[in-house]
Design a protein around this motif. Structure first.
Motif, mmCIF file in Angstrom:
data_model
loop_
_atom_site.group_PDB
_atom_site.id
_atom_site.type_symbol
_atom_site.label_atom_id
_atom_site.label_comp_id
_atom_site.label_asym_id
_atom_site.label_seq_id
_atom_site.Cartn_x
_atom_site.Cartn_y
_atom_site.Cartn_z
ATOM 1 N N PHE A 365 -27.354 31.027 30.553
ATOM 2 C CA PHE A 365 -28.407 31.895 31.175
ATOM 3 C C PHE A 365 -29.650 31.277 30.867
ATOM 4 N N LEU A 366 -29.760 29.791 31.344
ATOM 5 C CA LEU A 366 -30.908 29.014 31.201
ATOM 6 C C LEU A 366 -31.389 28.259 32.247
ATOM 7 N N PRO A 367 -32.420 27.801 32.705
ATOM 8 C CA PRO A 367 -32.886 27.189 33.679
ATOM 9 C C PRO A 367 -31.981 25.832 33.828
ATOM 10 N N LEU A 368 -31.826 25.134 35.134
ATOM 11 C CA LEU A 368 -30.936 24.038 35.202
ATOM 12 C C LEU A 368 -31.604 22.846 34.037
ATOM 13 N N ASP A 372 -29.285 21.136 31.392
ATOM 14 C CA ASP A 372 -28.879 19.584 31.201
ATOM 15 C C ASP A 372 -29.275 19.048 30.039
ATOM 16 N N ALA A 373 -30.613 19.590 29.355
ATOM 17 C CA ALA A 373 -31.057 19.099 27.910
ATOM 18 C C ALA A 373 -29.883 19.541 26.852
#
Length: 390
Positions: A365-368, A372-373
């Motif tokens: 539940f993280l931003p895209l 990616d990182a």
């Protein structure tokens, strides 16, 4: 616990261990991951009686009680852990140590779930409880950094299925959005308390575009999973292993090694979950302990054998499978231990663990950009350890 006896690290030529692998833990309960020593110390301060006051004996008691094959008895062990998590300073300490222990096990991203409504007996408000846990998480991240480890962690707030506070906890999660809380869940007795009881809370969260995962397909079956998806709008399924009940396996002919060729026929719900890559938060050891596999096994004994777990079948069929430890105290387990179990039972290797971990990173539940990182970091660590080529 060497993952590859002959695979040296680039740094020191020591064998790579399961603890060295960068991991993502998506299903890990705060009140199921206390250190026995911490339990004993806080219990003595507040006058709570424990089954044992020796750390080793207490750890054994938790494991044996949880390893009963009954989810109800498994949940009873939490009476003791929750009892010592009622003061702000205790919540903060438990959260800090929780993060430190994750980092020591190689977890680089963890989502820590807990139910604030269970921690109010000493006068804390819901918001004060969440703030205390967040302080502990941040202190744990700092302590890990000082020890040379990198970890990021967020809170998943749970509403208890057998109470009536779902909308209140959903509103609490929204108030702390952007301040450490990353998701919402419902937890506790699954059978008899369907997600539809919390339709108002799920509607609110959907309108606010807030991530939801739902315990389903553990103590209850396919109806639970369907309700989690279509009433709860779940983006992930907590456990979800009983999706295997919607998969019919038959055998036809032989493969190139002479073994019977398995043919899997997916029902409509299993197809929906697989085709849309809805992540399953699978907790292998916990599933064996709680009897979650009883309907999938031919006997009660087989339901507790690791070989009976459907995780490998789900992986082979292309489901979005992730692996987590659930409750590390009760299970006497870490995520590294879960990986080792998969290696022992299903012959999983580094490439398999990498794919499971990348699946978990994609489901976080993280931003895209952050997902990616996280994926890039995991791949680079595997390469640094000499396990894969970039």
């Amino acid at each position: 616990m060497n993952i590859a006896q002959d695979t040296p690290t680039a740094a020191d030529s020591a064998p790579v261990t399961y603890e060295d692998l960068p991991k993502v833990s998506l299903h890990d309960h705060l009140d199921g991951g206390l250190r026995p020593e911490t339990l004993i110390e806080i219990a003595a301060e507040i006058g709570h009686e424990l089954p044992a006051t020796d750390a080793d004996e207490l750890a054994v008691w938790f494991h044996e009680s949880a390893d009963s094959g009954s989810l109800v008895r498994y949940l009873e062990t939490f009476d003791h852990t929750i009892a010592v998590m009622q003061r702000a300073e205790d919540l903060e300490r438990v959260a800090r140590e929780f993060v430190e222990d994750l980092a020591e096990d190689g977890v680089v991203y963890g989502e820590i779930r807990w139910a604030p409504e269970q921690h109010l007996t000493q006068g804390l408000s819901l918001d004060e409880a969440v703030d205390a846990v967040q302080r502990g998480i941040e202190a744990g991240v700092e302590a890990a950094a000082l020890a040379g480890r990198t970890i990021r962690a967020g809170q998943i707030l749970c509403a208890m299925r057998h109470t009536e506070r779902g909308t209140e906890i959903a509103e609490l999660a929204l108030r702390h959005r952007g301040q450490g809380v990353v998701g919402f869940d419902i937890a506790g007795p699954e059978d008899g308390f369907p997600p539809s009881r919390f339709a108002e809370a799920f509607e609110l969260l959907a309108r606010e575009h807030f991530p939801v995962t739902v315990h389903a397909g553990e103590a209850a079956g396919l109806d639970s999973i369907e309700d989690a998806l279509f009433t709860g709008r779940a983006l992930r399924l907590g456990h979800g292993v009983r999706i295997a009940e919607d998969i019919e396996v038959s055998f036809e002919g032989e493969d190139e090694d002479g073994a019977p060729r398995a043919i899997a026929d997916l029902g409509p719900l299993a197809s929906w979950v697989r085709d849309r890559q809805i992540p399953l938060e699978v907790c292998p050891s916990s599933n064996l302990q709680t009897g979650a596999l009883a309907t999938l096994a031919d006997s009660a004994a087989e339901a507790h054998e690791p070989e009976s777990h459907p995780i490998d079948m789900l992986v082979q069929l292309g489901f979005a499978v992730t692996v987590s430890p659930d409750n590390r105290l009760m299970g006497d387990i870490t995520l590294s231990d879960e990986f080792e179990l998969l290696a022992d039972v299903f012959d999983y290797e580094a490439e398999d663990f990498l794919e499971l971990t990348l699946t978990a990173a994609r489901a976080a539940f993280l931003p895209l950009e952050d997902r990616d990182a996280l994926e890039d970091h995991i791949r680079s660590e595997y390469a640094r350890l000499g396990l894969v080529d970039l």
